[in-house]
Enzyme design. Structure first.
Site, PDB file in Angstrom:
ATOM      1  N   ASP A 134       0.871  -1.190   0.000  1.00  0.00           N
ATOM      2  CA  ASP A 134       0.000   0.000   0.000  1.00  0.00           C
ATOM      3  C   ASP A 134       0.904   1.235   0.000  1.00  0.00           C
ATOM      4  O   ASP A 134       0.872   2.010   0.923  1.00  0.00           O
ATOM      5  CB  ASP A 134      -0.951  -0.011   1.198  1.00  0.00           C
ATOM      6  CG  ASP A 134      -0.245  -0.180   2.534  1.00  0.00           C
ATOM      7  OD1 ASP A 134       0.975  -0.464   2.545  1.00  0.00           O
ATOM      8  OD2 ASP A 134      -0.906  -0.023   3.580  1.00  0.00           O
TER       9      ASP A 134
ATOM     10  N   HIS B 113       9.767  -1.037   9.236  1.00  0.00           N
ATOM     11  CA  HIS B 113       8.798  -2.129   9.093  1.00  0.00           C
ATOM     12  C   HIS B 113       8.970  -2.932   7.798  1.00  0.00           C
ATOM     13  O   HIS B 113       9.406  -4.081   7.804  1.00  0.00           O
ATOM     14  CB  HIS B 113       7.373  -1.584   9.150  1.00  0.00           C
ATOM     15  CG  HIS B 113       7.029  -0.841  10.396  1.00  0.00           C
ATOM     16  ND1 HIS B 113       7.083  -1.413  11.644  1.00  0.00           N
ATOM     17  CD2 HIS B 113       6.602   0.436  10.583  1.00  0.00           C
ATOM     18  CE1 HIS B 113       6.713  -0.525  12.556  1.00  0.00           C
ATOM     19  NE2 HIS B 113       6.419   0.598  11.935  1.00  0.00           N
TER      20      HIS B 113
END
Length: 345
Positions: free
Chosen positions: A15, A248
């Site tokens: 995303d 992340h």
């Protein structure tokens, strides 16, 4: 370290916000990584904007050959997501603008590209998911045999012992579409690896590293440094007592291609809380005995990475700088005008 890089074909489902963009640069600039396709889903931003961001980042890295397809813009049960503009900026890239990409998204949607790429790879395709798992859930509905076609599924998401980041228990990628995540985790993959906040929150980029990227002088280095500015501001405001950010998605990418070897990654049983109480979206991982060396449980369905060495951020910065240098010297696949356009951004 590159001798350990897995050469299995890879599809990334994302995303594209700031950390997804860094993961894309890492993969594009890592010799030996065979990135076959990228699919996008609503999460940090909407799926179409994420596809545009992806095409822009890949063009900056000289990889206009990689097909990109936009996918689900609502959750698996039809909810409209809440985008993370407060973390990633209004455009998903920390407010940094890149040129309009020369390439366009594929005509097919993300789920179809996932299935088509898996079938074409003859059971060797690995998938890296750094976003809500809606596209994978839709792909499973269209091709129930998908888990047999995928050699490894690596998911950045969830929190085992660490607090969540969208609720006390839920991490964003899992918590923003719990139904999709639970369906995916229970699908019976040959090798499911989950990279939760427990490790990504301990692999931290620093301001010194950001300044090194900015000072590198290459379009890719400067872009990486600039998109981190808002990301750092978010973490500095309420998470870290220093100027920096968690790593992340790039860390999950490095684990997916075997460049980072987990220090502790027990096989355990995982599921997702899909109820409507305070636990909604929580990753439920049975880690009983894993620190004591107990045998894995018969119902284990995933490897959950709980500890890494903590040295990946420096490698990430090195890789972006080295890849940008190779690209500038012509050792890349950028079209003639691609890098020049980016340099003028």
């Amino acid at each position: 370290m590159t001798s350990r890089i897995s050469r299995r074909p890879l599809l990334m489902d994302c995303d594209t916000g700031v950390d997804d963009a860094l993961a894309l640069l890492y993969l594009a600039f890592t010799p030996g990584v065979d990135l076959r396709a990228v699919t996008t889903v609503a999460g940090n931003t909407d799926a179409v904007s994420a596809a545009r961001n992806t095409l822009q980042v890949l063009e900056l890295a000289g990889r206009t050959d990689i097909p990109v397809a936009a996918g689900a813009d609502t959750t698996y049960r039809g909810d409209v997501p809440h985008y993370a503009t407060h973390v990633h900026g209004d455009n998903g890239l920390g407010g940094v603008e890149l040129p309009v990409p020369m390439a366009r998204p594929a005509a097919m949607d993300a789920a179809d590209l996932i299935v088509e790429t898996a079938r074409a790879a003859g059971g060797e395709l690995a998938i890296l998911a750094t976003a809500p798992l809606t596209n994978l859930a839709v792909a499973l509905r269209r091709e129930p045999e998908l888990p047999k076609l995928i050699s490894r599924l690596t998911v950045m998401g969830g929190a085992v012992h660490h607090p969540g980041n969208i609720s006390p228990l839920a991490e964003a990628n899992i918590g923003n579409d719990p139904e999709a995540a639970d369906l995916v985790f229970s699908a019976g993959w040959r090798d499911l690896v989950i990279v939760p906040l427990d490790v990504t929150m301990r692999e931290n980029l620093t301001e010194e590293q950001r300044q090194r990227l900015l000072a590198h002088g290459s379009p890719a280095g400067r872009f990486a440094g600039e998109i981190l500015a808002q990301y750092y501001a978010f973490y500095e405001a309420g998470t870290f007592p220093f100027r920096g950010a968690a790593c992340h998605d790039p860390l999950a990418a490095a684990i997916a291609v075997d460049e980072v070897e987990p220090v502790l990654a027990p096989r355990v049983h995982v599921a997702v809380d899909t109820g409507d109480s305070v636990g909604r979206g929580a990753l439920v991982a049975d880690t009983r005995g894993c620190y004591l060396g107990y045998p894995e449980r018969a119902e284990a369905n995933a490897r959950v990475v709980l500890e890494t060495a903590g040295t990946f951020p420096e490698l990430l910065v090195d890789r972006v700088c080295a890849g940008a240098e190779r690209l500038a010297l012509g050792d890349g696949s950028a079209p003639a005008g691609g890098l020049a356009q980016a340099a003028g951004a």
